[in-house]
Design a protein around this motif. Structure first.
Motif, PDB file in Angstrom:
ATOM      1  N   SER A   1       0.846  -1.193   0.000  1.00  0.00           N
ATOM      2  CA  SER A   1       0.000   0.000   0.000  1.00  0.00           C
ATOM      3  C   SER A   1       0.877   1.237   0.000  1.00  0.00           C
ATOM      4  N   VAL A   2       0.438   2.212  -0.764  1.00  0.00           N
ATOM      5  CA  VAL A   2       1.225   3.444  -0.824  1.00  0.00           C
ATOM      6  C   VAL A   2       0.996   4.291   0.415  1.00  0.00           C
ATOM      7  N   GLU A   3      -0.284   4.343   0.822  1.00  0.00           N
ATOM      8  CA  GLU A   3      -0.611   5.302   1.880  1.00  0.00           C
ATOM      9  C   GLU A   3      -0.694   4.682   3.256  1.00  0.00           C
ATOM     10  N   ASN A   4      -0.954   3.370   3.298  1.00  0.00           N
ATOM     11  CA  ASN A   4      -1.151   2.750   4.600  1.00  0.00           C
ATOM     12  C   ASN A   4      -0.365   1.456   4.680  1.00  0.00           C
ATOM     13  N   PRO A   5       0.980   1.559   4.744  1.00  0.00           N
ATOM     14  CA  PRO A   5       1.787   0.334   4.722  1.00  0.00           C
ATOM     15  C   PRO A   5       1.655  -0.449   6.021  1.00  0.00           C
ATOM     16  N   SER A   6       1.738  -1.773   5.896  1.00  0.00           N
ATOM     17  CA  SER A   6       1.715  -2.612   7.095  1.00  0.00           C
ATOM     18  C   SER A   6       3.066  -2.512   7.793  1.00  0.00           C
ATOM     19  N   LYS A   7       3.116  -3.097   8.992  1.00  0.00           N
ATOM     20  CA  LYS A   7       4.362  -3.013   9.766  1.00  0.00           C
ATOM     21  C   LYS A   7       5.503  -3.707   9.039  1.00  0.00           C
ATOM     22  N   LEU A   8       5.188  -4.874   8.484  1.00  0.00           N
ATOM     23  CA  LEU A   8       6.225  -5.636   7.793  1.00  0.00           C
ATOM     24  C   LEU A   8       6.688  -4.895   6.536  1.00  0.00           C
ATOM     25  N   GLN A   9       5.731  -4.257   5.868  1.00  0.00           N
ATOM     26  CA  GLN A   9       6.119  -3.473   4.683  1.00  0.00           C
ATOM     27  C   GLN A   9       7.023  -2.317   5.105  1.00  0.00           C
ATOM     28  N   ASN A  10       6.666  -1.687   6.208  1.00  0.00           N
ATOM     29  CA  ASN A  10       7.520  -0.609   6.712  1.00  0.00           C
ATOM     30  C   ASN A  10       8.927  -1.106   6.988  1.00  0.00           C
TER      31      ASN A  10
ATOM     32  N   VAL B   1      14.612  -1.653   5.260  1.00  0.00           N
ATOM     33  CA  VAL B   1      15.764  -2.426   4.780  1.00  0.00           C
ATOM     34  C   VAL B   1      16.194  -1.915   3.404  1.00  0.00           C
ATOM     35  N   VAL B   2      15.197  -1.690   2.525  1.00  0.00           N
ATOM     36  CA  VAL B   2      15.522  -1.208   1.182  1.00  0.00           C
ATOM     37  C   VAL B   2      16.253   0.132   1.272  1.00  0.00           C
ATOM     38  N   GLU B   3      15.748   1.011   2.122  1.00  0.00           N
ATOM     39  CA  GLU B   3      16.400   2.314   2.225  1.00  0.00           C
ATOM     40  C   GLU B   3      17.797   2.182   2.805  1.00  0.00           C
TER      41      GLU B   3
ATOM     42  N   ILE C   1       6.144   0.384  -5.462  1.00  0.00           N
ATOM     43  CA  ILE C   1       5.343   1.054  -4.426  1.00  0.00           C
ATOM     44  C   ILE C   1       6.127   2.201  -3.812  1.00  0.00           C
ATOM     45  N   MET C   2       7.434   1.945  -3.570  1.00  0.00           N
ATOM     46  CA  MET C   2       8.240   2.998  -2.940  1.00  0.00           C
ATOM     47  C   MET C   2       8.366   4.200  -3.874  1.00  0.00           C
ATOM     48  N   GLU C   3       8.475   3.878  -5.185  1.00  0.00           N
ATOM     49  CA  GLU C   3       8.554   4.970  -6.166  1.00  0.00           C
ATOM     50  C   GLU C   3       7.250   5.766  -6.160  1.00  0.00           C
ATOM     51  N   GLN C   4       6.127   5.007  -6.122  1.00  0.00           N
ATOM     52  CA  GLN C   4       4.821   5.672  -6.079  1.00  0.00           C
ATOM     53  C   GLN C   4       4.705   6.562  -4.853  1.00  0.00           C
ATOM     54  N   ARG C   5       5.187   6.037  -3.714  1.00  0.00           N
ATOM     55  CA  ARG C   5       5.100   6.818  -2.473  1.00  0.00           C
ATOM     56  C   ARG C   5       5.927   8.096  -2.619  1.00  0.00           C
ATOM     57  N   ARG C   6       7.126   7.917  -3.239  1.00  0.00           N
ATOM     58  CA  ARG C   6       7.995   9.077  -3.426  1.00  0.00           C
ATOM     59  C   ARG C   6       7.279  10.136  -4.272  1.00  0.00           C
ATOM     60  N   GLU C   7       6.638   9.633  -5.357  1.00  0.00           N
ATOM     61  CA  GLU C   7       5.928  10.575  -6.224  1.00  0.00           C
ATOM     62  C   GLU C   7       4.782  11.237  -5.484  1.00  0.00           C
ATOM     63  N   LEU C   8       4.078  10.405  -4.694  1.00  0.00           N
ATOM     64  CA  LEU C   8       2.948  10.949  -3.928  1.00  0.00           C
ATOM     65  C   LEU C   8       3.426  12.059  -2.999  1.00  0.00           C
ATOM     66  N   VAL C   9       4.506  11.755  -2.282  1.00  0.00           N
ATOM     67  CA  VAL C   9       5.025  12.743  -1.329  1.00  0.00           C
ATOM     68  C   VAL C   9       5.455  14.006  -2.077  1.00  0.00           C
ATOM     69  N   MET C  10       6.125  13.769  -3.228  1.00  0.00           N
ATOM     70  CA  MET C  10       6.573  14.921  -4.018  1.00  0.00           C
ATOM     71  C   MET C  10       5.396  15.777  -4.438  1.00  0.00           C
ATOM     72  N   SER C  11       4.354  15.089  -4.969  1.00  0.00           N
ATOM     73  CA  SER C  11       3.211  15.850  -5.470  1.00  0.00           C
ATOM     74  C   SER C  11       2.527  16.572  -4.319  1.00  0.00           C
ATOM     75  N   GLN C  12       2.464  15.890  -3.164  1.00  0.00           N
ATOM     76  CA  GLN C  12       1.818  16.537  -2.021  1.00  0.00           C
ATOM     77  C   GLN C  12       2.610  17.748  -1.558  1.00  0.00           C
ATOM     78  N   MET C  13       3.932  17.586  -1.617  1.00  0.00           N
ATOM     79  CA  MET C  13       4.764  18.714  -1.187  1.00  0.00           C
ATOM     80  C   MET C  13       4.618  19.880  -2.156  1.00  0.00           C
ATOM     81  N   ASN C  14       4.587  19.527  -3.461  1.00  0.00           N
ATOM     82  CA  ASN C  14       4.377  20.574  -4.462  1.00  0.00           C
ATOM     83  C   ASN C  14       3.056  21.283  -4.214  1.00  0.00           C
ATOM     84  N   GLU C  15       2.045  20.442  -3.959  1.00  0.00           N
ATOM     85  CA  GLU C  15       0.714  20.986  -3.724  1.00  0.00           C
ATOM     86  C   GLU C  15       0.737  21.927  -2.522  1.00  0.00           C
TER      87      GLU C  15
END
Lengths: 253, 162
Positions: A41-50, A55-57, B33-47
Motif C-alpha cells: 500500500s502506498v498510503e497505509n503500509p503494514s508493519k512488515l512493509q515498513n 531495509v531497502v532504504e 510502491i516505494m517509487e509511487q510513495r515518493r511521487e505521492l510525497v513529491m506531489s503533495q509537497m508541491n501541492e
C-alpha cells in the motif's frame, strides 16, 4: 570436530546439511519478503512493509555510499538479497544445532554418508545437520565467487578500457600485484564471513560445556552473535558494492 | 576445514535462484510502491507549496483590499466632514440672510406703521385742532374747505420739522 553429512552421487559429493540449510535460509528470506510485499500500500503500509522499506532504504544508503545511486540502482536488489540472505544464514545457527551420532554405514536416500564409511561397530560419527550455512567456508566461498565473477564481468562489460588498464597501473610491473589484489578480494570476503560465524558457533559449543555457569555468558554471546551476524551481512554487502564500484566506475581526472 | 566445490556450486545456484525469485515476486513490486510513495510525497509537497503560495497571495490581496477599504472609509469621512461643514456654513448663511431679511422687513413694517400712525395722528390732530379752533372761534372761523387746507399745511410744516 563434527562431520558433514555428505553422500556421493556419482562423483558429486552432496552435502545434505548445506543443501538443507541453504534451502531453509532461502525459504525464510523468500517468505519474509513475500509476507512484506503482500497487500502493498502506498498510503497505509503494514508493519512488515515498513520494515522491508526500511531495509531497502538501508541498502540504498549502502549502495549510495559506494557509488552514484543513479548507476547503483541496478545493484540494490543484489545488495538486498545478499544482506537478507547472509543475515538470516548467520542467525540460523544461533538458537540450536542438530547433531546426530550415526552408526557405521548409515544410509540416506539409499546412499551411505561418507563420514560413517568404515567405522568400527560401537563407534559413532558426529554428524552436524543444523548449523549456520555461513559457518561453512564452501558456502561463503560460493557467495564470494558470485561477487567476484559479477564485479569482473561488470568491469569488463561497462568499463573495459579502464578496468584492463588498472592492472598495469601505475607501472606494468605491478601486474602480478594487481592480480593478487583482485584475487584477494573474494578470498577475504569468504574467510571473513566464515571465520566470524564459525567462531561464534564454536564459542557457543564451548559455553554449553560449562553448564549452568555458562548461562550469563551464553546470553551475552547470543546477543553479540546477532550483532556480529548483522555486522557481517552489512560488511559483505558494502564490500560487494565497493568492489563493483571500483571495477565499473572510473574517476574522471 | 575442507572446501567442497559441490557446496560452492550449490550455494551459487541457490543464491542466484533466490535473487531472481525475489526480484520477480517481491522487489520489483516493492520498488514500484516505494517509487509511487515518493511521487505521492513529491506531489503533495508541491501541492502544499502551491497552496502556501496561493495563501500568501491571498493574504496580500486581502491586505490590499483592507487598505483600500480603510482609504475609502477615510475618504468618505473626509468628504462627509467637508459636506457637513459646507452645509453648516450654508445653513448659517441662510439663517443670517433670513435674519437680515426679517429684520429689514420688520424695520420696514415699523416704518410703515409709524408712517400710518403719524398720518392718522396728523389727520386726527388736524380735525381735532379744527374742532378746537372752531369751538374757540366758533363764529369767526367757518368750517369750510379753504381754512381746513390752511391748517393742514401749517401742521405739515410743524410735523415735518424734526
Amino acid at each position: 570436530m563434527h562431520e558433514s553429512p555428505i553422500i556421493d552421487l556419482g562423483g558429486f559429493r552432496l552435502d545434505l546439511s548445506a543443501v538443507m540449510m541453504l534451502l531453509v535460509t532461502g525459504i525464510i528470506v523468500f517468505v519474509l519478503v513475500r509476507l512484506a510485499v503482500r497487500n502493498l500500500s502506498v498510503e497505509n503500509p503494514s508493519k512488515l512493509q515498513n520494515f522491508m522499506e526500511w531495509v531497502v532504504e538501508f541498502v540504498q544508503g549502502v549502495v549510495a555510499s559506494a557509488m552514484d545511486l543513479k548507476k547503483g540502482k541496478a545493484y540494490i536488489s543484489l545488495g538486498l538479497t545478499l544482506i537478507l540472505f547472509i543475515f538470516v544464514a548467520n542467525l540460523l545457527g544461533l538458537p540450536f544445532s542438530v547433531i546426530t551420532d550415526l552408526p557405521a554405514d548409515f544410509k540416506v536416500f539409499g546412499k551411505t554418508i561418507e563420514a560413517t564409511v568404515g567405522l568400527e561397530p560401537g563407534h559413532y560419527a558426529h554428524v552436524l545437520w543444523w548449523k549456520s550455512p555461513t559457518a561453512d567456508i564452501s558456502v561463503t566461498a560460493g557467495l564470494a565467487l558470485v561477487v567476484f565473477v559479477l564485479m569482473n564481468y561488470l568491469g569488463l562489460k561497462l568499463n573495459r578500457k579502464h578496468y584492463l588498464k588498472h592492472y598495469i597501473e601505475p607501472f606494468p610491473i605491478f601486474l602480478p600485484l594487481n592480480i593478487i589484489e583482485n584475487l584477494a578480494k573474494p578470498i577475504a570476503l569468504a574467510i571473513r564471513l566464515y571465520a566470524n560465524i564459525f567462531a561464534g558457533e564454536v564459542l557457543i559449543t564451548v559455553i554449553l560445556k560449562t553448564g549452568f555457569f555458562g548461562i550469563p555468558f551464553m546470553a551475552a554471546w547470543q546477543g553479540f552473535s546477532i550483532f556480529i551476524g548483522a555486522l557481517q551481512a552489512f560488511i559483505f554487502t558494502i564490500l560487494t558494492m565497493v568492489y563493483i564500484s571500483q571495477t565499473t566506475i572510473h574517476e574522471e581526472h | 576445514m575442507n572446501i567442497l566445490w559441490e557446496n560452492i556450486v550449490i550455494t551459487i545456484i541457490s543464491f542466484i535462484v533466490l535473487y531472481f525469485l525475489l526480484q520477480k515476486f517481491a522487489f520489483s513490486k516493492l520498488f514500484g510502491i516505494m517509487e509511487q510513495r515518493r511521487e505521492l510525497v513529491m506531489s503533495q509537497m508541491n501541492e502544499a507549496a502551491q497552496t502556501r503560495q496561493q495563501a500568501a497571495a491571498y493574504v496580500e490581496e486581502q491586505k490590499k483590499a483592507l487598505e483600500q477599504a480603510r482609504q475609502d472609509a477615510h475618504d468618505i469621512i473626509e468628504r462627509s466632514r467637508q459636506t457637513s461643514n459646507k452645509q453648516a456654513e450654508q445653513i448659517l448663511e441662510q439663517a443670517k440672510e433670513e435674519a437680515v431679511r426679517l429684520k429689514s422687513e420688520a424695520v420696514r413694517d415699523i416704518e410703515n406703521e409709524k408712517k400710518k400712525a403719524v398720518e392718522e395722528l396728523r389727520s386726527e390732530l388736524g380735525s381735532v385742532s379744527v374742532k378746537i379752533a372752531s369751538k374757540l372761534i366758533e363764529r369767526e372761523v367757518k368750517n369750510d374747505k379753504a381754512q381746513e387746507e390752511l391748517v393742514d399745511q401749517y401742521l405739515k410744516e410743524v410735523g415735518g420739522r424734526p
